[in-house]
Design an enzyme around this catalytic site. Structure first.
Site, mmCIF file in Angstrom:
data_model
loop_
_atom_site.group_PDB
_atom_site.id
_atom_site.type_symbol
_atom_site.label_atom_id
_atom_site.label_comp_id
_atom_site.label_asym_id
_atom_site.label_seq_id
_atom_site.Cartn_x
_atom_site.Cartn_y
_atom_site.Cartn_z
ATOM 1 N N GLU A 55 -6.972 -5.583 3.590
ATOM 2 C CA GLU A 55 -7.167 -6.778 2.750
ATOM 3 C C GLU A 55 -8.311 -6.617 1.752
ATOM 4 O O GLU A 55 -9.025 -7.570 1.453
ATOM 5 C CB GLU A 55 -7.384 -8.029 3.627
ATOM 6 C CG GLU A 55 -6.290 -8.313 4.630
ATOM 7 C CD GLU A 55 -4.910 -8.378 4.004
ATOM 8 O OE1 GLU A 55 -4.806 -8.701 2.815
ATOM 9 O OE2 GLU A 55 -3.936 -8.065 4.711
ATOM 10 N N GLY B 187 2.650 -2.936 8.407
ATOM 11 C CA GLY B 187 2.941 -3.249 9.794
ATOM 12 C C GLY B 187 4.392 -3.673 9.949
ATOM 13 O O GLY B 187 4.999 -4.185 9.001
ATOM 14 N N THR C 20 0.818 -1.208 0.000
ATOM 15 C CA THR C 20 0.000 0.000 0.000
ATOM 16 C C THR C 20 0.859 1.269 0.000
ATOM 17 O O THR C 20 1.850 1.353 0.710
ATOM 18 C CB THR C 20 -0.905 -0.002 1.245
ATOM 19 O OG1 THR C 20 -1.701 -1.178 1.210
ATOM 20 C CG2 THR C 20 -1.807 1.217 1.280
#
Lengths: 700, 700
Positions: free
Chosen positions: B456, B212, B173
Site C-alpha cells: 500500500e 493475493g 503490482t
C-alpha cells in the site's frame, strides 16, 4: 530491458494450456530467455577505479588464501549433496535431514583430504555451506574438554569425539535461565556410596533448552549443573552424560529429550530440550582440571578456571566473521546488485526510469551498511590479532590483558551483532516487495543473524559488562586515586585520560574527512557519557540509595556509555586498519571513503550526543551532513565492485535477487515455479473452493 | 517457583522409557502440572489503579462493542475449524488450505447470521482469526468496482462477487513495477474489429506479481493495464479478466498463473503471478465510470477519477488497526506478561532473582512500545473521524480536504507501520531466546507486520509525498506570496505559520510533563526541517541545478522533515485524544503517563533535532531524561493491566509465552512436544547418522 531475447520470440505464441483441476500454472514457450549478464549490472563493472581481485585478496588475508578458498568452494559446489538451492522449499524436518547428510558427507571429505577441524579448510567449507550443516556444537564440547578436562579425560574422550564415535552437545542454557549462569537449576549431587553423580532436573524451568544437536542428534551431553557434595553447593560444573543408546539412539533411562520446535530460522539445527530424572554417572565424568570430587565426597579446587572464561571469549570472537559479518556482507551484495537492475520512477520526467541506486534515499539506506560491512571486517581482524597476542601471553602465564579482551569481546559482540542485524534488515527492506520473498535470500539472512543478539551473551548484558569495566577504569584513572595509576589504562580505553579540546575544531565540510577530527569527537562523547555514568552512580549512592539499586537506576545511561565507547573503538580501529592499505593507493582511496562514511553516519545518527554539551555546534553538524551526502554520491560509482569484492558465489548467496549476472527477474520467475505451492497441486480447490463456488453459482 | 505442583510429585518417579530408534522424547509422569494463574503474574493484577474493563470499553468504542466483539469471539473460538493452534507446525500449502477452509466456513456463517461484509462483525471475525483467512483481496475488487465501475457494471458484477459466484483478485503490482504506477507495462490494446481489448504481458518484468488470492484461488482478476486505443496510450485503466475455468479451475487459454512461492510470512495467502498472452475480453470489461472506449475506438473521458485516489486512502486507513497496530499491541501483551514471569539475575545480591520487568533496561525496551500502541490506537481513531467527515464532504461535492487527507494517510501509514514494526521487534528481542521460538508468537507478529512498510505504498515514497505537500504548503504560506493565503493552511500543518518562542521554556524536570512544552518542541523541529528543505531546494535550483535533480539531492532532508511532521502530528493527536478521557480521571491519569512517555521517548531518540539550533539546551535534555526515567518506573506498576486492557484472547495471541495465566514454561514445553520435529520420527538417523556412527565406532 531489451536484452531478454524471449521477448522477441514470443509474439503469437499463444498456446492452449493443459486443463487439469490441480494445475496451478501453464508454461508457455516464453520461459526460455537469454542469460547473459544484465547490461544494467554489466555497466557498473566497467571503468573500475580499483582492482577488485586485489581487494578480495586483502579481505581474504592474501592471494594464496583466496585461491585456497576458491579451490574448496569448487569442490563443495561440484557435489550435489551440498546444494542449498531447495532450502527455501523445505520443511524443518527436511532441512535437518539435509544438514545431517551434509555434515556426514563433509566430515568424510575432510578425513579423506586430511583437512584439520581447526584449519582454514573447515572455515571455507562452513562459509561455502552458509553454515547449513549439523554437529556444530560438537566442537564447542571439544573446546570445553580441552579447557576443563584433565589430561586423562582428554586422552579418553578426545579421540572418541574427534572421530565422531560419539556426538556431544553442550547443555548449558535452561528454559528459565540464560545469561545469568549462577541461576542454573540443574543439580549434580554426589553419592559417595556408589561414587556417582546424580544429575537431576528439579523443576520445569530447569529443563535444558536450546542446545544445538540435542534434539535428535547427540549421543552425549556436557551438562552444566550445580555441584552438591560434602553438604553444600559448589556452583556450576560440567558433567559428561550419555543421553542416547549407542545401539539404537533411543533415550537412556531417566532421560527426556526432544526438539524445541519451530524457530525464526536455524531450521537445520535440532535445538533441543533435556530433562534428567536422577540420572547416575560415574565420578570420573565431571570435567576436573580445575576441581574434583574425591571418592569420599571431598571437594578439591585446583586453580582458577580462567580458561573457561577464556573459552567464552573464543566463541564470541569466532562467531563474528562466520555468523554475523558475513550475513551483513551478503545482504549488501544482494541489495546493491538488485538496486542497479531495478528501475523505478524518474528523476527527470523527460528521461527513462532510473536505477533505484541513483536515488539519494536508496544510497542512504545501503551505503552505510556497506561501510559497516567493511568496518566490521577490519575490526574483526584487529580483535583477532589482539586475541592471538593475548592468548600467547596467557599461555606464558601473563593474564594482564584478559579483562580488556573480555570486555572487548563482549562489547564488540553486542555492537557488531546489533548493527549487522539492523544493516541486513535495512538492505532487505530496500528491496521492497522482492526483499520479502524468501527467494531473494534476504529474509533468511535477517532471521538468522537476528539470533546473534541473544546467543553467546544477551546484548544488553554485554553492554552492561562493558560499562562496568569502563566505569571502574574511569574511577581508577582519577588523579585523586593516585596519578601513577593513570598510565596503566589499557590501549582501548586510554582516551578516558587523554586531554581533549572542549570544542570540535572542524571549520569546513572537508574537515570531516579528517580521522583526527571524528575520532576525537567520538572519544569526547564516550568519555563524557562514562564520566556522567560514574557521577550519577556516585550521586545516587551518596544520597543513600543502595549501590545495587543505584546501578539498576543508571543502566540506561550505562548502556548508552558502553555503546559510545564501542563506537569510538570501531571508528578508531577502522582508521588504524586503513593505514595498512596505504601501499595500495587506489584501494586505500575507496576504503577511506567508506571509513569516513562509517564515522559520519554514526555521528549523524547519534547527533544529540555530540551537540549535548556544545562540543559540536549545529553549524558543524550541517558541515558533517554536507560531507556525508558528498560521500554517498562518490561511493555510488564503486558500489557494485565493492560488494563484488566480498566474492560470495551465487551458490552461497542462494538469492534469486542478487545473482552475479543480475538477471534477478528471470531467476525469481524460474525459482517460484519450483515452489511446492506450484508443484504439489491444490487440494484446497477440490475440498473447499469447488463446493463453495458451485453452491453459490447454483443460486444463479 | 514452588507453585508448580508437579515438582512435589516427581521425586523418585524414574521410569524406563520406551526404546525405539525413532522416538525423540519420552514422557514421564512429571508432565502433569498445576495450571492456575502464575502467582508472579497474579500479583501484577492486584491493587488496580484503574478499571481495566472500562479502559477496554473505551478502546472498543463503548461497552456495547466490547460485548459484541466477545460474542463473536466466543462463536469463533467454539468452532474447531477456526483454530490457529497448529499454525506454527504447518507448511505453506497447509496454511493456505486451512485459510481457504476458514474463509469458506466464515462466509457461510456470516450469511447464516445475516452479518454484513462491511459491518463490525466482519472486523471482529478478522481480529479473532488474526487475519488468518483467504479471499481478502476480493473486497478490494468490490471497492474498486463501486468506485470505478459504471452503474451497469456494478449491477452486473456486484451480485456475482457479493455472493462469491466468482472470486476476484486485484492485479496491479508487476514484477518490475510497484509504487510508480505509471511504469506498469501490461497493455490493453483495443481491437475495434472485434470490439475487444487484447490484454498482454509484453516483458517478463510486466508479469503481475504479488496479488493475493491470485496464485491458486481467484477465478477473475481486475487487471491494471496501460490502455491503447485510437493510436495512443491513455494510461492505466482497470479490466476484468476471467483467468480460470469456472468448470475445473484450470487456467484459461493465454493465461500463465501460479504462486510466487515462499515468503517471510503470509503463508496462508496465495500471492500469485500472472502473464497474459494476448488474452481477449469484451469491450464492456473495462471499468468505465470515468472513461470509456467507444465501439470505434474513440477514447472518452468522463470526469476525474478522484474516488480512485480516494480508494487508496481507504485501504491505507483501514490497514492500520487491523494489520499494523494490532501486531504491536499483541507483541506488547506477550512481552510484558513474559517479563513478569521470567526472573533473571539479581538487583541486590542478598535477594532472589528478580522479574526482568524490574530492570530499567527492560522497561526502556517495552514501555515506549506500550506507549506507542496506545498512541497509535487513538491516532487511528482520530484519522478515522477525519476520514468520515471528509468522506461526507466529498460526497457533497466538496473535495477541499482531500489533499490533506491523502497526505495524512500516506504519512501516518509510513510512520505507524515503521514504528509498529520496530516496536514489535523490540518486544520480541526483549524476550531473549524464547522470543526467537515461533511458539512465542512473536516472530510471526514481526515477520507479518514488517510487510506493511512496503505494501500500500512504500514508506520512503510515502514520506516523500508528505514532504512534497509540506514544502508546497510552506511556500504558499509565505507572506511574500500574499498574507491572505496564510490563514488557509489546513489544521494539521497550521503550526508552520504559528509563532513560537526561540527557546524551549522548560526550567525543571516536571515541565516536561506539560503537553504544551513538548508539542511546541515538536512543532519547532518540524517547522525548522521543512523550512530548511524548502531553502535547500531553492538554493540548489538558484545555483543552476535542475529542479528534479535538486529534489533528489534533497530527499534525505525531506524524509527527515516529513518524519518530524508526522511525529508532531502523532504527539498532538495523542494529547487531543487524552482530553476526551478527562471524565475518567483514573484512566486519564494512567494514559497521560503513556502520552508523556511517548512524547519524551521520541524527543530523546531524536535529540539532535531539538538541540541543533539551540532550541533546547543539553541541561534541558537532562531534565527531559530525568522525567522520562521517572515515567518508566511509574508505568511499571500498571504495565500488565495496560496490556490486559487490549483484551486479546489467548486464542488470537496464539502464544505459549504470553498466555493470560502466565504459565509460559508449561505451555512452551507442551507445545514443543507437538512439533513435527518430535512427532514425525527421525529418518535422518537411519539414513545418515547410524551408518556414520557405526562406521566410526567400528574403528575402536
Amino acid at each position: 530491458m531489451v536484452h531478454w531475447a524471449f521477448l522477441l520470440q514470443k509474439a503469437g505464441t499463444q498456446t492452449e494450456p493443459l486443463k487439469m483441476a490441480n494445475q496451478i500454472y501453464s508454461t508457455t514457450p516464453r520461459s526460455t530467455w537469454n542469460k547473459g549478464v544484465n547490461p544494467d549490472l554489466d555497466i557498473e563493472r566497467q571503468n573500475k577505479s580499483f582492482d577488485v581481485e586485489k581487494l578480495t585478496n586483502i579481505l581474504d588475508g592474501g592471494a594464496e588464501f583466496t585461491q585456497k578458498r576458491r579451490q574448496i568452494e569448487s569442490i563443495i559446489y561440484s557435489d550435489p549433496v551440498f546444494t542449498l538451492k531447495s532450502n527455501y522449499f523445505m520443511s524443518q524436518n527436511q532441512r535437518y535431514e539435509a544438514a545431517v547428510q551434509k555434515a556426514v558427507h563433509y566430515k568424510k571429505l575432510m578425513k579423506q583430504r586430511g583437512w584439520k577441524e581447526d584449519g582454514v579448510e573447515q572455515n571455507y567449507i562452513y562459509r561455502a555451506l552458509a553454515g547449513d550443516t549439523a554437529f556444530n556444537i560438537h566442537s564447542v564440547f571439544q573446546r570445553a574438554l580441552r579447557s576443563l578436562g584433565s589430561e586423562e579425560q582428554i586422552r579418553k574422550w578426545g579421540p572418541l569425539t574427534d572421530n565422531f564415535q560419539i556426538i556431544v552437545t553442550y547443555a548449558q542454557t535452561e528454559m528459565g535461565h540464560g545469561t545469568y549462569l549462577q541461576g542454573l537449576e540443574t543439580t549434580a549431587t554426589y553419592d559417595a556410596s556408589t561414587q556417582e553423580f546424580v544429575l537431576n532436573t528439579p523443576t520445569l524451568s530447569a529443563t535444558k533448552w536450546w542446545p544445538g544437536d540435542l534434539g535428535r542428534t547427540a549421543t552425549h551431553a556436557l551438562i552444566l549443573a550445580q555441584l552438591y557434595c560434602s553438604g553444600r553447593c559448589h556452583g556450576m560444573h560440567a558433567f559428561l552424560v550419555p543421553i542416547r543408546s549407542l545401539q539404537d539412539h533411543s533415550p537412556l533411562p531417566g532421560i527426556t529429550v526432544g526438539d524445541i520446535g519451530p524457530k525464526m530460522n536455524f531450521e537445520q539445527t535440532d535445538n533441543g530440550f533435556l530433562q534428567l530424572d536422577h540420572v547416575r554417572i560415574p565420578r570420573e565424568n565431571m570435567l576436573n582440571r580445575f576441581s574434583q570430587v574425591l571418592p569420599d565426597g571431598t571437594y578439591v579446587k585446583q586453580g582458577t578456571p580462567q580458561s573457561n572464561y577464556f573459552s567464552m571469549i573464543v566463541v564470541r570472537v569466532q562467531m563474528l566473521p562466520s555468523e554475523v559479518i558475513s550475513a551483513l556482507m551478503k545482504a549488501c551484495v544482494i541489495a546493491t546488485r538488485y538496486s542497479v537492475v531495478r528501475r523505478q520512477s524518474k528523476i527527470k520526467p523527460s528521461e527513462p526510469e532510473v536505477k533505484i541506486l541513483d536515488y539519494q534515499t536508496q544510497q542512504e539506506k545501503l551505503f552505510p551498511q556497506l561501510a559497516r560491512a567493511y568496518a566490521f571486517h577490519f575490526i574483526d581482524k584487529s580483535i583477532n590479532e589482539f586475541f592471538k597476542k593475548s592468548y600467547q601471553e596467557i599461555l606464558n602465564g601473563n593474564a594482564v590483558s584478559l579483562p580488556e579482551l573480555h570486555v572487548l569481546s563482549a562489547g564488540m559482540k553486542a555492537m557488531l551483532s546489533d548493527h549487522s542485524i539492523l544493516g541486513a534488515e535495512v538492505c532487505r527492506r530496500a528491496c521492497g516487495g522482492h526483499g520479502y520473498s524468501l527467494l531473494s535470500g534476504l529474509p533468511s539472512l535477517v532471521t538468522k543473524v537476528t539470533a546473534s543478539c541473544t546467543y553467546e551473551g544477551e546484548n544488553t548484558v554485554m553492554y552492561l559488562q562493558t560499562a562496568r569495566y569502563l566505569v571502574k577504569s574511569y574511577l581508577q584513572a582519577q588523579p585523586s586515586q593516585g596519578s601513577l595509576l593513570q598510565t596503566t589504562l589499557p590501549q582501548s580505553i586510554r582516551y578516558l585520560t587523554s586531554t581533549w579540546t572542549d570544542r570540535c575544531l572542524a571549520q569546513k565540510a572537508a574537515d570531516f574527512l579528517s580521522p583526527a577530527i571524528y575520532i576525537e569527537a567520538y572519544a569526547h562523547v564516550a568519555a563524557r557519557l562514562i564520566r556522567n555514568s560514574a557521577h550519577k552512580l556516585h550521586d545516587l549512592t551518596s544520597s543513600g540509595t543502595d549501590q545495587h539499586v543505584a546501578w539498576n537506576q543508571t543502566t540506561i545511561l550505562l548502556v548508552q556509555a558502553a555503546k559510545a565507547h564501542c563506537y569510538h573503538f570501531t571508528v578508531k580501529t577502522f582508521v588504524d586498519s586503513l593505514r595498512k592499505l596505504e601501499n595500495e593507493p587506489e584501494i586505500y582511496h575507496v576504503i577511506k571513503r567508506l571509513c569516513d562514511l562509517y564515522a559520519l553516519h554514526g555521528l549523524l545518527s547519534n547527533l544529540g550526543d555530540f551537540l549535548h554539551d556544545g562540543y559540536m555546534s549545529g553549524a558543524q553538524a550541517d558541515l558533517a551532513t554536507a560531507t556525508y551526502l558528498d560521500l554517498l554520491s562518490l561511493i555510488r560509482k564503486d558500489a557494485v565492485l565493492l560488494t563484488d569484492a566480498f566474492d560470495f558465489s551465487d551458490e552461497s548467496l542462494n538469492s534469486a535477487l542478487g545473482c552475479y549476472d543480475g538477471n534477478a527477474y528471470e531467476r525469481l520467475f524460474e525459482w517460484a515455479q519450483l515452489s511446492p505451492t506450484n508443484t504439489e497441486g491444490n487440494p484446497a480447490y477440490e475440498k473447499y473452493l469447488r463446493p463453495f463456488l458451485k453452491s453459490n453459482q447454483s443460486k444463479l
